[in-house]
Design a protein around this motif. Sequence first.
Motif, PDB file in Angstrom:
ATOM      1  N   UNK A  75     -11.399  -8.184  14.202  1.00  0.00           N
ATOM      2  CA  UNK A  75     -10.525  -9.181  14.814  1.00  0.00           C
ATOM      3  C   UNK A  75      -9.239  -9.309  14.002  1.00  0.00           C
ATOM      4  N   UNK A  76      -8.245  -9.934  14.608  1.00  0.00           N
ATOM      5  CA  UNK A  76      -6.980 -10.176  13.926  1.00  0.00           C
ATOM      6  C   UNK A  76      -6.664 -11.666  13.986  1.00  0.00           C
ATOM      7  N   UNK A  77      -6.211 -12.213  12.861  1.00  0.00           N
ATOM      8  CA  UNK A  77      -5.787 -13.607  12.816  1.00  0.00           C
ATOM      9  C   UNK A  77      -4.348 -13.713  12.347  1.00  0.00           C
ATOM     10  N   UNK A 109      -5.983 -20.035  10.904  1.00  0.00           N
ATOM     11  CA  UNK A 109      -5.579 -18.848  11.659  1.00  0.00           C
ATOM     12  C   UNK A 109      -5.854 -18.988  13.155  1.00  0.00           C
ATOM     13  N   UNK A 110      -4.947 -18.419  13.953  1.00  0.00           N
ATOM     14  CA  UNK A 110      -5.203 -18.157  15.364  1.00  0.00           C
ATOM     15  C   UNK A 110      -5.791 -16.747  15.441  1.00  0.00           C
ATOM     16  N   UNK A 121      -6.837 -14.285  22.634  1.00  0.00           N
ATOM     17  CA  UNK A 121      -7.093 -15.316  21.636  1.00  0.00           C
ATOM     18  C   UNK A 121      -8.489 -15.910  21.796  1.00  0.00           C
ATOM     19  N   UNK A 122      -9.125 -16.184  20.668  1.00  0.00           N
ATOM     20  CA  UNK A 122     -10.449 -16.792  20.626  1.00  0.00           C
ATOM     21  C   UNK A 122     -10.324 -18.301  20.463  1.00  0.00           C
ATOM     22  N   UNK A 123     -11.280 -19.083  20.969  1.00  0.00           N
ATOM     23  CA  UNK A 123     -11.261 -20.530  20.732  1.00  0.00           C
ATOM     24  C   UNK A 123     -11.557 -20.839  19.272  1.00  0.00           C
TER      25      UNK A 123
END
Length: 347
Positions: A263-265, A252-253, A242-244
Amino acid sequence: MTKINISDQNAHGKAPTDTLNQPNSLQDSWGRQFRYLRLSLTDVCNMRCTYCLPDGYQRTHNEQFLTSAEVTNIVRAFARLGTRKIRLTGGEPSLRQDLPQIIEDCKATSGITQVAVTTNGLKLARLLDDWKAAGLDQINISVDSLTADSFALITGHDRLSQLLGDIDQALADQWTLKVNAVLLRGQNDRELPAFLNWLRDRPLTLRFIELMRTNDNADYYQQHHLRGAVWMQQLMQQGWQELPRSEDSGPAREFWHPNYAGRIGFILPYAPSFCASCNRLRVSARGDLHLCLFTEQGHSLRDLLQSPEQLPQLQQRLQQLLHLKAEQHPLLLEQSGGNRHFAAIGG
């Protein structure tokens, strides 16, 4: 217009913070700052997505949509109160012939640092040059399936091959893209491997959105709702990290993996903590402020959109209305508010 009744307590009985003593900010009673505006330009759409407009768009009102001058006044007021990101939505915003000019006006507004458009992509190829000339920063495109038959079933258009080609061309032209896919049990729930394979070499963000209930889709929701957390856990087990969140991030996370260009959210509205990071407000194509996607009604701003001289009053009304924003949406209580479908207020 909805009457504003500001008391010493909000709807939850807690004393609100004094946002009116902060003249250049949009902050609600829970301390959340709002720097992101989703602004709908029309509720007309040229798709027939099963989860939104399965019978196609049917106009239910006689009101005119916001003029470009009214849009400019909205954006100026929000910018003066700290908004930095504008997302132009619909319906389908590309149906507005003045969209390039609106993009240009938003970009020219002092304080606005990012302008994005959310589109179904049917007119993408023919509009990219105009959008680039206007200064557009980012495009969100809906692709609910990578299987032609499923895509046609969900959207009512057999245009998947063309859309994917247009996306590849936009990437070649260095556009910043996000691709949205609504998770639908029985329709695209077996496509995670295909989505991952597609994402491997494409530098974009693919966002999986959990189906939300509206007043028009209760039966559909029961049949097709799929918990996005299931896919998210699978990806984390495969090494996705996970990105900050940034200050102007959407809901989105987001996750990244060293073996993927993209990337995936995940947008998971039924997660208990979903509303804690809310940083966005919505204005409909008819000039109503929606404090939440699932509120019972909007609050009209239109009487204060007719002249730049009204901007101070508009700013004050926006700050006052934020006292009415609840701590969280009512979806966990199986209440969808007054929202008939997402095209009505920009999703």
